[in-house]
Write an enzyme that holds these catalytic residues in place. Structure first.
Site, PDB file in Angstrom:
ATOM      1  N   TYR A  44     -46.268  24.350   6.736  1.00 15.13           N
ATOM      2  CA  TYR A  44     -47.048  25.358   6.467  1.00 15.13           C
ATOM      3  C   TYR A  44     -47.432  26.335   7.644  1.00 15.13           C
ATOM      4  O   TYR A  44     -48.145  27.401   7.354  1.00 15.13           O
ATOM      5  CB  TYR A  44     -48.396  24.334   6.436  1.00 15.13           C
ATOM      6  CG  TYR A  44     -48.480  23.638   5.305  1.00 15.13           C
ATOM      7  CD1 TYR A  44     -48.251  24.025   3.803  1.00 15.13           C
ATOM      8  CD2 TYR A  44     -48.820  22.201   5.362  1.00 15.13           C
ATOM      9  CE1 TYR A  44     -48.079  23.075   2.760  1.00 15.13           C
ATOM     10  CE2 TYR A  44     -48.596  21.258   4.377  1.00 15.13           C
ATOM     11  CZ  TYR A  44     -48.323  21.811   3.132  1.00 15.13           C
ATOM     12  OH  TYR A  44     -48.348  20.681   2.145  1.00 15.13           O
ATOM     13  N   HIS A 129     -49.634  28.948  -3.301  1.00 23.98           N
ATOM     14  CA  HIS A 129     -49.358  27.819  -2.358  1.00 23.98           C
ATOM     15  C   HIS A 129     -48.616  28.443  -1.378  1.00 23.98           C
ATOM     16  O   HIS A 129     -47.659  29.440  -1.377  1.00 23.98           O
ATOM     17  CB  HIS A 129     -48.450  26.865  -3.451  1.00 23.98           C
ATOM     18  CG  HIS A 129     -49.070  26.105  -4.299  1.00 23.98           C
ATOM     19  ND1 HIS A 129     -49.736  25.097  -4.226  1.00 23.98           N
ATOM     20  CD2 HIS A 129     -48.998  26.369  -5.646  1.00 23.98           C
ATOM     21  CE1 HIS A 129     -50.312  24.754  -5.438  1.00 23.98           C
ATOM     22  NE2 HIS A 129     -49.644  25.635  -6.205  1.00 23.98           N
TER      23      HIS A 129
HETATM   24  C1  DQA Z   1     -50.001  23.365  -0.766  1.00 22.13           C
HETATM   25  C2  DQA Z   1     -48.891  22.397  -1.484  1.00 22.13           C
HETATM   26  C3  DQA Z   1     -49.494  21.174  -1.892  1.00 22.13           C
HETATM   27  O1  DQA Z   1     -48.507  20.286  -2.263  1.00 22.13           O
HETATM   28  C4  DQA Z   1     -50.347  20.477  -0.752  1.00 22.13           C
HETATM   29  O2  DQA Z   1     -50.861  19.330  -1.222  1.00 22.13           O
HETATM   30  C5  DQA Z   1     -51.206  21.558   0.043  1.00 22.13           C
HETATM   31  C6  DQA Z   1     -50.852  22.900   0.316  1.00 22.13           C
HETATM   32  C7  DQA Z   1     -49.463  24.634  -0.397  1.00 22.13           C
HETATM   33  O3  DQA Z   1     -50.162  25.736  -0.076  1.00 22.13           O
HETATM   34  O4  DQA Z   1     -48.136  24.767  -0.148  1.00 22.13           O
HETATM   35  O5  DQA Z   1     -52.090  20.752   0.608  1.00 22.13           O
HETATM   36  O6  DQA Z   1     -50.906  23.928  -1.878  1.00 22.13           O
END
Ligand code: DQA
Length: 178
Positions: A44, A129
């Site tokens: 992330y 995402h």
């Molecule tokens: C997310 C992807 C999801 O699978 C994960 O549970 C997240 C973050 C993303 O921003 O890439 O918490 O939404």
């Protein structure tokens, strides 16, 4: 900080406050996104949620500089770890916002209650995402939110939020023209 730019922004804000016309957009983040920066940074990134929100707010400022004074974008931010709080926020969205950018995080993959809330309101939602969920673990590849949203942007970190904003603003602008 650029003082002249800040003054211009404050003046613009005052003018708009007098006219009272904004396109109000909410950037909504779901569970665990408050931990950005220290949560699995290899996936992330190292940007905190505050820094991400500031980047998105700066992007909106740039867009506002070339928009009409009577149709500026006002962006607000909210994050919650609680499904019920998120459902309440979505249910209340028609009274407060013209559109919502939403990263449902882990809820993306299973929360029918949140999906139902989006389907129940007229507010347009854009799914976002940070990571590209289509190339990750099997259980993340499907999102139950996608077909109740007007678009989905992912895999580019903060840039995905900016792309989602562009999409939502264009959509709302074109609806106003109708
Ligand atoms: C997310 C992807 C999801 O699978 C994960 O549970 C997240 C973050 C993303 O921003 O890439 O918490 O939404």
């Amino acid at each position: 900080m650029d003082g002249a730019k800040d003054a211009a922004r404050i003046n613009r804000r005052k003018t708009i406050d007098q006219k009272g016309h904004f396109m109000k957009i909410l950037v909504l983040n779901g569970p665990n996104l408050n931990l950005l920066g220290r949560r699995e940074p290899e996936i992330y990134g190292s940007q905190t949620l505050d820094a991400l929100n500031r980047e998105v707010a700066g992007y909106v400022d740039e867009r506002n500089e070339v928009r009409n004074l009577d149709n500026q974008v006002d962006v607000q931010f909210f994050q919650s770890n609680h499904e019920g709080v998120l459902i309440d926020t979505i249910q209340n969205s028609p009274r407060a916002y013209q559109g919502v950018i939403y990263n449902p995080a882990g809820h993306s993959h299973y929360s029918i209650a949140l999906r139902d809330a989006i389907a129940a309101v007229e507010t347009p939602f854009v799914e976002v995402h940070l990571s590209d969920i289509s190339t990750r673990e099997e259980f993340r590849r499907h999102s139950v939110m996608t077909d109740v949203c007007i678009g989905r942007f992912m895999g580019k970190g903060a840039a995905s939020y900016c792309e989602a904003l562009d999409h939502l603003i264009d959509y709302l602008d074109s609806r106003q023209e109708d």
